[in-house]
Design a protein around this motif. Structure first.
Motif, PDB file in Angstrom:
ATOM      1  N   LEU A 206       0.844  -1.198   0.000  1.00 51.98           N
ATOM      2  CA  LEU A 206       0.000   0.000   0.000  1.00 51.98           C
ATOM      3  C   LEU A 206       0.881   1.250   0.000  1.00 51.98           C
ATOM      4  CD1 LEU A 206      -2.909  -0.971   2.416  1.00 51.98           C
ATOM      5  CD2 LEU A 206      -3.078  -0.526  -0.038  1.00 51.98           C
ATOM      6  N   ALA A 207       1.984   1.193   0.719  1.00 53.08           N
ATOM      7  CA  ALA A 207       2.930   2.307   0.709  1.00 53.08           C
ATOM      8  C   ALA A 207       3.683   2.356  -0.617  1.00 53.08           C
ATOM      9  CB  ALA A 207       3.912   2.190   1.870  1.00 53.08           C
ATOM     10  N   ALA A 208       4.006   1.195  -1.161  1.00 49.09           N
ATOM     11  CA  ALA A 208       4.760   1.147  -2.418  1.00 49.09           C
ATOM     12  C   ALA A 208       3.946   1.725  -3.577  1.00 49.09           C
ATOM     13  CB  ALA A 208       5.154  -0.296  -2.730  1.00 49.09           C
ATOM     14  N   MET A 209       2.628   1.591  -3.524  1.00 54.02           N
ATOM     15  CA  MET A 209       1.767   2.060  -4.612  1.00 54.02           C
ATOM     16  C   MET A 209       1.278   3.488  -4.412  1.00 54.02           C
ATOM     17  SD  MET A 209      -0.621  -1.279  -5.192  1.00 54.02           S
ATOM     18  CE  MET A 209       0.091  -2.888  -5.456  1.00 54.02           C
ATOM     19  N   ARG A 210       1.525   4.029  -3.252  1.00 58.43           N
ATOM     20  CA  ARG A 210       0.942   5.324  -2.882  1.00 58.43           C
ATOM     21  C   ARG A 210       1.288   6.442  -3.858  1.00 58.43           C
ATOM     22  NH1 ARG A 210       3.442   6.085   2.057  1.00 58.43           N
ATOM     23  NH2 ARG A 210       5.248   6.372   0.710  1.00 58.43           N
ATOM     24  N   ASN A 211       2.573   6.646  -4.126  1.00 61.40           N
ATOM     25  CA  ASN A 211       2.996   7.847  -4.848  1.00 61.40           C
ATOM     26  C   ASN A 211       2.457   7.912  -6.267  1.00 61.40           C
ATOM     27  OD1 ASN A 211       4.348   8.158  -2.467  1.00 61.40           O
ATOM     28  ND2 ASN A 211       6.319   8.647  -3.393  1.00 61.40           N
ATOM     29  N   SER A 212       2.474   6.795  -6.985  1.00 61.73           N
ATOM     30  CA  SER A 212       2.012   6.822  -8.373  1.00 61.73           C
ATOM     31  C   SER A 212       0.524   7.136  -8.436  1.00 61.73           C
ATOM     32  CB  SER A 212       2.294   5.483  -9.060  1.00 61.73           C
ATOM     33  OG  SER A 212       1.617   4.419  -8.407  1.00 61.73           O
ATOM     34  N   ARG A 213      -0.241   6.604  -7.506  1.00 61.81           N
ATOM     35  CA  ARG A 213      -1.678   6.825  -7.532  1.00 61.81           C
ATOM     36  C   ARG A 213      -2.067   8.219  -7.052  1.00 61.81           C
ATOM     37  NH1 ARG A 213      -0.525   1.836  -7.855  1.00 61.81           N
ATOM     38  NH2 ARG A 213      -1.964   0.266  -8.670  1.00 61.81           N
ATOM     39  N   VAL A 214      -1.413   8.710  -6.016  1.00 61.84           N
ATOM     40  CA  VAL A 214      -1.717  10.065  -5.558  1.00 61.84           C
ATOM     41  C   VAL A 214      -1.256  11.088  -6.591  1.00 61.84           C
ATOM     42  CG1 VAL A 214      -1.290  11.779  -3.756  1.00 61.84           C
ATOM     43  CG2 VAL A 214      -1.680   9.408  -3.132  1.00 61.84           C
ATOM     44  N   GLU A 215      -0.130  10.836  -7.237  1.00 60.53           N
ATOM     45  CA  GLU A 215       0.331  11.727  -8.308  1.00 60.53           C
ATOM     46  C   GLU A 215      -0.701  11.780  -9.434  1.00 60.53           C
ATOM     47  OE1 GLU A 215       2.274  14.231 -10.844  1.00 60.53           O
ATOM     48  OE2 GLU A 215       2.643  13.864  -8.713  1.00 60.53           O
ATOM     49  N   LEU A 216      -1.258  10.622  -9.793  1.00 56.89           N
ATOM     50  CA  LEU A 216      -2.275  10.588 -10.839  1.00 56.89           C
ATOM     51  C   LEU A 216      -3.527  11.343 -10.393  1.00 56.89           C
ATOM     52  CD1 LEU A 216      -2.574   9.225 -13.686  1.00 56.89           C
ATOM     53  CD2 LEU A 216      -4.024   7.537 -12.543  1.00 56.89           C
ATOM     54  N   MET A 217      -3.914  11.166  -9.128  1.00 56.53           N
ATOM     55  CA  MET A 217      -5.105  11.841  -8.615  1.00 56.53           C
ATOM     56  C   MET A 217      -4.867  13.333  -8.418  1.00 56.53           C
ATOM     57  SD  MET A 217      -6.932   9.105  -6.018  1.00 56.53           S
ATOM     58  CE  MET A 217      -5.499   8.691  -5.035  1.00 56.53           C
ATOM     59  N   THR A 218      -3.626  13.742  -8.497  1.00 52.85           N
ATOM     60  CA  THR A 218      -3.302  15.167  -8.409  1.00 52.85           C
ATOM     61  C   THR A 218      -3.228  15.801  -9.794  1.00 52.85           C
ATOM     62  OG1 THR A 218      -2.037  14.809  -6.372  1.00 52.85           O
ATOM     63  CG2 THR A 218      -1.585  16.830  -7.583  1.00 52.85           C
ATOM     64  N   SER A 219      -2.775  15.043 -10.779  1.00 51.02           N
ATOM     65  CA  SER A 219      -2.461  15.624 -12.088  1.00 51.02           C
ATOM     66  C   SER A 219      -3.480  15.341 -13.179  1.00 51.02           C
ATOM     67  CB  SER A 219      -1.090  15.126 -12.551  1.00 51.02           C
ATOM     68  OG  SER A 219      -1.085  13.707 -12.685  1.00 51.02           O
ATOM     69  N   LYS A 220      -4.202  14.230 -13.092  1.00 51.21           N
ATOM     70  CA  LYS A 220      -5.146  13.867 -14.151  1.00 51.21           C
ATOM     71  C   LYS A 220      -6.561  14.226 -13.719  1.00 51.21           C
ATOM     72  CE  LYS A 220      -6.431  10.088 -17.236  1.00 51.21           C
ATOM     73  NZ  LYS A 220      -6.059   8.753 -17.744  1.00 51.21           N
ATOM     74  N   PRO A 221      -7.294  15.036 -14.493  1.00 49.19           N
ATOM     75  CA  PRO A 221      -8.621  15.492 -14.074  1.00 49.19           C
ATOM     76  C   PRO A 221      -9.584  14.372 -13.696  1.00 49.19           C
ATOM     77  CG  PRO A 221      -7.870  16.794 -15.924  1.00 49.19           C
ATOM     78  CD  PRO A 221      -6.860  15.702 -15.748  1.00 49.19           C
TER      79      PRO A 221
END
Length: 272
Positions: A136-151
């Protein structure tokens, strides 16, 4: 520049967010809390709630300073928190989104503050599950980055982190289906949903007394108790969003549900 967005919510949720987003874990944002807890494998639990002060800080909070009006600042603060809340909802089916209540900032020439809402007080009540899987920690950054950058991903985060709502859920699933080049009814063909749960969701959204349609468009002869409820709909939508993010980011995020009793429509069935 030092900026803090103070947040409120249940102490379990505040602590969960601090576990998911400690300093250095995600670029630009991290969560600091005075709450204390301990590991009770595979869960974590709050053990000392005497200091509930919790805030989000980092350069990702700086857009708040570009706002001009009080009401606008509150919405900007919620948008900053939405990807964090959204990922926490995916990581823990018990998680209830935290809300921004105030902010303060300091710089070499002074500083200031603003207030958005009211505080919430509560006591620890459950095991916290965001730390149950190391990945869950390993996957965090890619998913939060997507939820920050992709509408669309940002919209998905806002919807699943908000109050359950048939219209918002339906619209989100239509948008996700469209992004995959299909329709809501054919989400099963692209591996985003299973047919029994998808059919149950559509039937409930279209025929619930407080669904997305008025009485003129729904079948009022259907027994409401046989229809999917909002708790089940929330779990269904969490699952779809999780699979969609998996397709965007790679790897498979754990989707095991850890709250409440059994759900209908195959929602508790293991993925094949």
């Amino acid at each position: 520049m030092d900026i803090k967005i103070f947040v409120e919510g249940h102490v379990d949720d505040l602590y969960a967010l601090s576990l998911l987003f400690p300093e250095g874990a995600y670029p630009g944002l991290h969560v600091v809390t005075g709450l204390k807890g301990e590991k009770q494998r595979p869960f974590d639990r709050v053990t000392d709630a005497s200091d509930r002060k919790t805030y989000v800080t980092g350069e990702g909070c700086l857009p708040l300073l570009a706002t001009r009006r009080h009401d606008e600042a509150g919405w900007v603060a919620r948008e900053i928190l939405a990807p964090l809340n959204g990922y926490a909802v995916l990581a823990d089916s018990n998680f209830q989104p935290v809300i921004p209540v105030s902010a303060e900032y300091r710089h070499e020439n002074g500083g200031g503050g603003m207030t958005f809402g009211e505080s919430v007080s509560s006591k620890p009540r459950r095991g916290i599950t965001v730390g149950r899987h190391p990945n869950l920690a390993a996957m965090r950054n890619s998913r939060v980055e997507l939820m920050t950058s992709k509408p669309l991903a940002a919209y998905a985060a806002s919807v699943i982190a908000g109050q359950p709502n048939w219209a918002d859920y339906y619209r989100l699933l239509e948008d996700i289906a469209g992004e995959r080049g299909t329709t809501l009814d054919k989400m099963t063909d692209v591996g985003l949903a299973k047919r029994p749960a998808l059919n149950a969701f559509k039937a409930a959204a279209n025929n619930r007394a407080f669904g997305r349609h008025g009485a003129s468009k729904r079948d009022t002869t259907i027994d409401q108790s046989t229809l999917m409820n909002l708790l089940e709909a929330r779990e269904f939508v969490r699952g779809v969003v999780t699979k969609w993010l998996d397709a965007q980011c790679g790897d498979v995020m754990p989707t095991d549900r850890v709250d409440g009793g059994p759900l209908r429509f195959g929602l508790d069935d293991d993925d094949e």
